[in-house]
Write a protein that holds these residues in place. Sequence first.
Motif, PDB file in Angstrom:
ATOM      1  N   LEU A 149       0.826  -1.205   0.000  1.00 18.88           N
ATOM      2  CA  LEU A 149       0.000   0.000   0.000  1.00 18.88           C
ATOM      3  C   LEU A 149       0.860   1.255   0.000  1.00 18.88           C
ATOM      4  O   LEU A 149       0.531   2.248  -0.654  1.00 18.88           O
ATOM      5  CB  LEU A 149      -0.947  -0.004   1.200  1.00 18.88           C
ATOM      6  CG  LEU A 149      -2.053  -1.059   1.163  1.00 18.88           C
ATOM      7  CD1 LEU A 149      -2.853  -1.032   2.454  1.00 18.88           C
ATOM      8  CD2 LEU A 149      -2.950  -0.856  -0.037  1.00 18.88           C
ATOM      9  N   GLY A 150       1.969   1.226   0.716  1.00 20.18           N
ATOM     10  CA  GLY A 150       2.873   2.374   0.724  1.00 20.18           C
ATOM     11  C   GLY A 150       3.484   2.624  -0.633  1.00 20.18           C
ATOM     12  O   GLY A 150       3.550   3.764  -1.101  1.00 20.18           O
ATOM     13  N   VAL A 151       3.935   1.571  -1.291  1.00 20.07           N
ATOM     14  CA  VAL A 151       4.513   1.712  -2.634  1.00 20.07           C
ATOM     15  C   VAL A 151       3.453   2.189  -3.615  1.00 20.07           C
ATOM     16  O   VAL A 151       3.721   3.052  -4.461  1.00 20.07           O
ATOM     17  CB  VAL A 151       5.147   0.379  -3.093  1.00 20.07           C
ATOM     18  CG1 VAL A 151       5.516   0.425  -4.561  1.00 20.07           C
ATOM     19  CG2 VAL A 151       6.361   0.044  -2.242  1.00 20.07           C
ATOM     20  N   ALA A 152       2.241   1.677  -3.506  1.00 26.76           N
ATOM     21  CA  ALA A 152       1.162   2.094  -4.401  1.00 26.76           C
ATOM     22  C   ALA A 152       0.864   3.582  -4.232  1.00 26.76           C
ATOM     23  O   ALA A 152       0.616   4.294  -5.213  1.00 26.76           O
ATOM     24  CB  ALA A 152      -0.096   1.265  -4.134  1.00 26.76           C
ATOM     25  N   LYS A 153       0.895   4.073  -2.997  1.00 32.61           N
ATOM     26  CA  LYS A 153       0.645   5.489  -2.754  1.00 32.61           C
ATOM     27  C   LYS A 153       1.751   6.347  -3.351  1.00 32.61           C
ATOM     28  O   LYS A 153       1.479   7.382  -3.961  1.00 32.61           O
ATOM     29  CB  LYS A 153       0.528   5.769  -1.259  1.00 32.61           C
ATOM     30  CG  LYS A 153       0.187   7.204  -0.937  1.00 32.61           C
ATOM     31  CD  LYS A 153       0.115   7.419   0.552  1.00 32.61           C
ATOM     32  CE  LYS A 153      -0.273   8.826   0.925  1.00 32.61           C
ATOM     33  NZ  LYS A 153       0.314   9.881   0.184  1.00 32.61           N
TER      34      LYS A 153
ATOM     35  N   ASP B 135       1.126   9.108  -6.274  1.00 33.70           N
ATOM     36  CA  ASP B 135       1.516  10.504  -6.106  1.00 33.70           C
ATOM     37  C   ASP B 135       2.489  10.942  -7.193  1.00 33.70           C
ATOM     38  O   ASP B 135       2.397  12.061  -7.705  1.00 33.70           O
ATOM     39  CB  ASP B 135       2.143  10.725  -4.724  1.00 33.70           C
ATOM     40  CG  ASP B 135       1.124  10.600  -3.599  1.00 33.70           C
ATOM     41  OD1 ASP B 135      -0.093  10.570  -3.887  1.00 33.70           O
ATOM     42  OD2 ASP B 135       1.555  10.518  -2.432  1.00 33.70           O
ATOM     43  N   TRP B 136       3.416  10.069  -7.559  1.00 32.18           N
ATOM     44  CA  TRP B 136       4.372  10.397  -8.610  1.00 32.18           C
ATOM     45  C   TRP B 136       3.651  10.628  -9.938  1.00 32.18           C
ATOM     46  O   TRP B 136       3.963  11.570 -10.666  1.00 32.18           O
ATOM     47  CB  TRP B 136       5.404   9.277  -8.741  1.00 32.18           C
ATOM     48  CG  TRP B 136       6.383   9.512  -9.846  1.00 32.18           C
ATOM     49  CD1 TRP B 136       7.439  10.370  -9.838  1.00 32.18           C
ATOM     50  CD2 TRP B 136       6.373   8.894 -11.126  1.00 32.18           C
ATOM     51  NE1 TRP B 136       8.105  10.310 -11.044  1.00 32.18           N
ATOM     52  CE2 TRP B 136       7.470   9.412 -11.849  1.00 32.18           C
ATOM     53  CE3 TRP B 136       5.558   7.938 -11.735  1.00 32.18           C
ATOM     54  CZ2 TRP B 136       7.745   9.016 -13.145  1.00 32.18           C
ATOM     55  CZ3 TRP B 136       5.846   7.547 -13.025  1.00 32.18           C
ATOM     56  CH2 TRP B 136       6.921   8.077 -13.721  1.00 32.18           C
ATOM     57  N   LEU B 137       2.670   9.775 -10.259  1.00 26.77           N
ATOM     58  CA  LEU B 137       1.916   9.939 -11.505  1.00 26.77           C
ATOM     59  C   LEU B 137       1.112  11.233 -11.501  1.00 26.77           C
ATOM     60  O   LEU B 137       1.058  11.944 -12.514  1.00 26.77           O
ATOM     61  CB  LEU B 137       0.988   8.740 -11.726  1.00 26.77           C
ATOM     62  CG  LEU B 137       1.681   7.429 -12.073  1.00 26.77           C
ATOM     63  CD1 LEU B 137       0.682   6.285 -12.071  1.00 26.77           C
ATOM     64  CD2 LEU B 137       2.386   7.530 -13.410  1.00 26.77           C
TER      65      LEU B 137
END
Length: 76
Positions: free
Chosen positions: A12-16, A20-22
């Motif tokens: 979930l942290g990596v997905a967030k 945010d980067w996108l």
Amino acid sequence: MLTAAIVTAAVLGVAKVVRDWLILRQVRAAMETCTPEDRVRIGMRLASALGGAPDLGAAPEQPPEPSADDVVRPRR
């Protein structure tokens, strides 16, 4: 069980971070092609979305009117 919780939190942290980067990549592309007024508007909306400033385009929040069921009456 603990391992599953740690893996879930990591995913979930990596997905967030990726999300945010996108979003920031799209904002950067929009900022490069717009007028200075649009840049201010985009910046204000981005700050509001990130929790840094109130959204100036939104209506002021009004407290909801209490319904008849919500009114507190003293006991007798």
